[in-house]
Design a protein around this motif. Structure first.
Motif, PDB file in Angstrom:
ATOM      1  N   ASN A  36       3.596  -2.399   4.789  1.00 17.36           N
ATOM      2  CA  ASN A  36       2.957  -3.478   5.553  1.00 17.36           C
ATOM      3  C   ASN A  36       4.045  -4.440   6.038  1.00 17.36           C
ATOM      4  OD1 ASN A  36       3.356  -4.114   2.768  1.00 17.36           O
ATOM      5  ND2 ASN A  36       2.197  -5.998   3.074  1.00 17.36           N
ATOM      6  N   GLU A 116       2.277  -0.808  11.465  1.00 19.26           N
ATOM      7  CA  GLU A 116       1.407  -1.764  12.168  1.00 19.26           C
ATOM      8  C   GLU A 116       2.029  -2.170  13.497  1.00 19.26           C
ATOM      9  OE1 GLU A 116      -0.160  -4.957   9.240  1.00 19.26           O
ATOM     10  OE2 GLU A 116       1.492  -3.948   8.246  1.00 19.26           O
ATOM     11  N   THR A 124      -2.744  -9.876   6.140  1.00 16.45           N
ATOM     12  CA  THR A 124      -3.669  -8.746   6.200  1.00 16.45           C
ATOM     13  C   THR A 124      -2.947  -7.542   6.808  1.00 16.45           C
ATOM     14  OG1 THR A 124      -4.430  -9.600   8.300  1.00 16.45           O
ATOM     15  CG2 THR A 124      -5.775 -10.108   6.377  1.00 16.45           C
ATOM     16  N   VAL A 125      -3.447  -6.340   6.504  1.00 10.73           N
ATOM     17  CA  VAL A 125      -2.813  -5.122   7.009  1.00 10.73           C
ATOM     18  C   VAL A 125      -3.600  -4.625   8.224  1.00 10.73           C
ATOM     19  CG1 VAL A 125      -2.054  -2.797   6.420  1.00 10.73           C
ATOM     20  CG2 VAL A 125      -2.078  -4.571   4.666  1.00 10.73           C
ATOM     21  N   PHE A 148       3.781  -1.178  -0.684  1.00  7.61           N
ATOM     22  CA  PHE A 148       3.152  -2.476  -0.440  1.00  7.61           C
ATOM     23  C   PHE A 148       4.124  -3.598  -0.777  1.00  7.61           C
ATOM     24  CE2 PHE A 148       0.598  -6.196  -1.663  1.00  7.61           C
ATOM     25  CZ  PHE A 148       0.014  -6.430  -0.436  1.00  7.61           C
ATOM     26  N   GLN A 150       4.499  -7.415  -1.411  1.00  7.20           N
ATOM     27  CA  GLN A 150       3.654  -8.552  -1.749  1.00  7.20           C
ATOM     28  C   GLN A 150       4.441  -9.850  -1.671  1.00  7.20           C
ATOM     29  OE1 GLN A 150       2.298  -8.802  -5.774  1.00  7.20           O
ATOM     30  NE2 GLN A 150       0.399  -9.806  -5.209  1.00  7.20           N
ATOM     31  N   ARG A 192      -3.373   4.218   5.848  1.00  6.47           N
ATOM     32  CA  ARG A 192      -3.539   2.780   5.664  1.00  6.47           C
ATOM     33  C   ARG A 192      -4.226   2.491   4.326  1.00  6.47           C
ATOM     34  NH1 ARG A 192      -7.255  -0.951   6.353  1.00  6.47           N
ATOM     35  NH2 ARG A 192      -6.572  -3.074   6.845  1.00  6.47           N
ATOM     36  N   THR A 193      -5.218   3.311   3.971  1.00  6.71           N
ATOM     37  CA  THR A 193      -5.894   3.121   2.690  1.00  6.71           C
ATOM     38  C   THR A 193      -4.930   3.344   1.524  1.00  6.71           C
ATOM     39  OG1 THR A 193      -7.854   3.993   3.745  1.00  6.71           O
ATOM     40  CG2 THR A 193      -7.947   3.765   1.370  1.00  6.71           C
ATOM     41  N   THR A 196      -3.144   0.070   1.253  1.00  4.83           N
ATOM     42  CA  THR A 196      -3.907  -1.085   0.756  1.00  4.83           C
ATOM     43  C   THR A 196      -4.377  -0.863  -0.679  1.00  4.83           C
ATOM     44  OG1 THR A 196      -5.859  -0.181   1.826  1.00  4.83           O
ATOM     45  CG2 THR A 196      -4.704  -1.908   3.011  1.00  4.83           C
ATOM     46  N   ASP A 197      -4.469   0.403  -1.110  1.00  8.61           N
ATOM     47  CA  ASP A 197      -4.830   0.674  -2.515  1.00  8.61           C
ATOM     48  C   ASP A 197      -3.759   0.177  -3.486  1.00  8.61           C
ATOM     49  OD1 ASP A 197      -7.229   1.780  -1.945  1.00  8.61           O
ATOM     50  OD2 ASP A 197      -6.600   3.879  -2.170  1.00  8.61           O
ATOM     51  N   ILE A 199      -2.387  -2.737  -3.362  1.00 10.35           N
ATOM     52  CA  ILE A 199      -2.451  -4.194  -3.535  1.00 10.35           C
ATOM     53  C   ILE A 199      -2.903  -4.487  -4.960  1.00 10.35           C
ATOM     54  CG2 ILE A 199      -3.534  -6.332  -2.739  1.00 10.35           C
ATOM     55  CD1 ILE A 199      -3.879  -5.035  -0.008  1.00 10.35           C
ATOM     56  N   HIS A 205      -3.793 -13.539  -0.090  1.00 10.43           N
ATOM     57  CA  HIS A 205      -2.885 -13.632   1.056  1.00 10.43           C
ATOM     58  C   HIS A 205      -2.669 -15.067   1.434  1.00 10.43           C
ATOM     59  CE1 HIS A 205      -2.776  -9.411   1.427  1.00 10.43           C
ATOM     60  NE2 HIS A 205      -4.077  -9.329   1.485  1.00 10.43           N
TER      61      HIS A 205
END
Lengths: 205, 315
Positions: A36, A116, A124-125, A148, A150, A192-193, A196-197, A199, A205
């Motif tokens: 991301n 992205e 947000t992604v 990811f 953070q 993408r999933t 985001t999994d 996170i 955020h």
């Protein structure tokens, strides 16, 4: 020397902690790390958390129009980080970004990609652009590792030049398995999933 | 505090002796304990003791190094603590400038005021001027979402991690009649009693803890641990009265207040962690969590100690 100092400085500012959740840091396979994007520190931090040996053969993929603006930005991107600069517009057969990324992978290099396409403002992604899909088709044997990042969008948000020294985390996930017969939107949604999994629970955020 | 004075060497030897005892105890227990749960406790104990050696070394080293060294070390502790605090509490893009100033203006300025001994400004820089200026920087960005909460979080971070902690090196500036270890003895008394209280509460809790004192906030804390730990740490304080200008009973009462406030401070910081859904503030200190997990009880007891010392015992 300059590169290892850059890695040390990046880790000092971003207080980063790698979490190797789904893959082995020491493994020598070629990889495409896709992450991301929310900050100019994203690439440098991901790169700095890799083992020194992997760092030497891992290149970021960045937008030529942005990093070719002047000698300074070009020096950072190409001189310091050995970036692979690709054009976001005016793609010709000769200058096809996918071909150039595949060439780099064939030479044994790993790549860092932000599918992205641009930095997010609020952490947000966004939906992925299709480059990752084309690259996966051109080089099916390369591992696609979701990463990811953070808190880096808080350390240095888009539109600011001075970082604040918060702590960040880099979570490396499991390489995407190949699914035969998958369509492009399905693949991009799955990629993408997978990202985001990663996170961590309780994050914001 | 100088290495040449016998009292200094005595204190350092005592601290090293106690740590050595726990180091050896950890090694012995590792061979004796067989159950899986017991082994986890023992390896946690060993990690904690190892971290204690480093922490004691840093604090004593800075005090031996003199006033400026102590100010720099506590300034860095504030920086690392603030870093953990702001990381764990949500702020938004509109707060970036305010946070930048909190880290790179408010914090160094506060420690510069400690260094110059400008007490009047030291007392109001963060509670008044940071309070007024930082929200000004956020509000002009026009982002109203959670505005009060965001502003309050930044201010809290500065108060807890910077303002309170900066009172510790400020103790070195107080005018006192000569003490055996100089004003460094006041710092040692505070740190040994508050941290000792944490350790003793942990030990008493492990030995005979049954009734939970605050199951929602801090499931490990028990009434037995609290009472045993606070009382024994207060006795420890009474026995260390010679580091301060106090009589033994005065040192006991002061230590009792420090321990009670430290306990409540620990609960306050636990409540913030629970609200955020995190277990530890960070990962800096093995076995303990973050630096803020270690100094949480110190943060809340420090200002009171400073004021008692300066108003009741200072010249």
């Amino acid at each position: 020397m300059l590169r290892s100092s850059a890695a040390f400085l990046t880790k000092l500012i971003t207080g980063t902690r790698p979490v190797w959740q789904g893959c082995d840091p020491a493994c020598r396979e070629r990889r495409v790390y896709f992450a991301n994007h929310g900050s100019h520190l994203d690439f440098a931090t991901l790169w700095a958390t890799l083992p020194a040996e992997a760092r030497e053969r891992t290149r970021p993929v960045a937008a030529a129009d942005y990093w070719n603006r002047n000698r300074f930005t070009r020096g950072i991107a190409c001189g310091l980080f050995n970036a692979l600069l690709i054009s976001r517009e005016g793609i010709t057969r000769k200058e096809n970004p996918i071909t150039r990324m595949a060439d780099a992978l064939r030479q044994g290099e790993s790549l860092i990609l932000f599918p992205e396409g641009t930095r997010s403002l609020d952490g947000t992604v966004a939906d992925f652009k299709s480059g990752l899909w084309h690259l996966a088709h051109a080089m099916p044997e390369v591992a696609l590792v979701p990463v990811f990042l953070q808190n880096l969008n808080r350390v240095l948000p888009k539109g600011h030049v001075l970082p604040i020294p918060l702590l960040s985390t880099v979570v490396f996930g499991t390489p995407l398995p190949a699914v035969p017969g998958e369509t492009k939107p399905e693949f991009l949604r799955r990629a993408r999933t997978a990202l985001t999994d990663l996170i961590p629970a309780g994050s914001f955020h | 505090m100088h290495w040449s004075s016998p009292e200094t060497r005595q204190v350092i030897l005592w601290i090293a002796g106690i740590l050595l005892f726990f180091s050896i105890l950890g090694r012995v227990l590792r061979f004796r304990v067989k159950s899986e749960k017991g082994l986890a406790t023992v390896s946690n104990l060993i990690a904690r003791v190892r971290a204690w050696w480093v922490m004691a070394g840093v604090i004593i080293g800075s005090l031996l190094g003199g006033r400026t060294a102590t100010e720099i070390v506590f300034g860095l502790i504030s920086l690392l603590a603030l870093r953990e605090f702001i990381t764990a509490t949500p702020t938004r893009r509109a707060d970036h400038q305010a946070l930048f100033l909190a880290f790179f203006a408010a914090l160094p300025l506060q420690y510069w005021l400690v260094h110059t001994g400008w007490y009047g400004m030291f007392g109001i820089l963060i509670p008044v001027y940071a309070f007024v200026l930082l929200p000004c920087l956020s509000v002009v960005r026009g982002d109203t979402q959670d505005f009060l909460a965001r502003t309050a979080r930044t201010q809290w971070g500065l108060m807890v991690c910077v303002y309170f902690i900066s009172h510790i090196p400020m103790l070195l500036q107080l005018p006192f009649a000569p003490l055996p270890l100089g004003n460094a003895g006041l710092v040692l008394f505070l740190v040994v009693v508050t941290q000792g209280s944490d350790v003793l509460q942990y030990l008493w809790g492990k030995l005979c803890g049954k009734r939970k004192i605050a199951p929602n906030l801090s499931p490990g804390k028990t009434w037995e641990g609290f009472i045993g730990g606070v009382l024994s740490a207060s006795l420890l304080g009474a026995s260390l009265h010679w580091l301060t200008p106090c009589r033994p009973w005065q040192a006991f009462v002061i230590a009792l207040m420090l321990c009670a406030l430290g306990f409540l401070g620990g609960l306050i910081m636990s409540a913030i962690k629970r609200e955020r859904g995190i277990k530890d503030w960070g990962t800096l200190i093995e076995g303990h969590g973050g630096i803020l997990d270690r100094i949480d009880s110190l943060c809340f007891s420090t200002p009171l100690y400073f004021h008692i010392m300066s108003y009741c015992f200072g010249n």
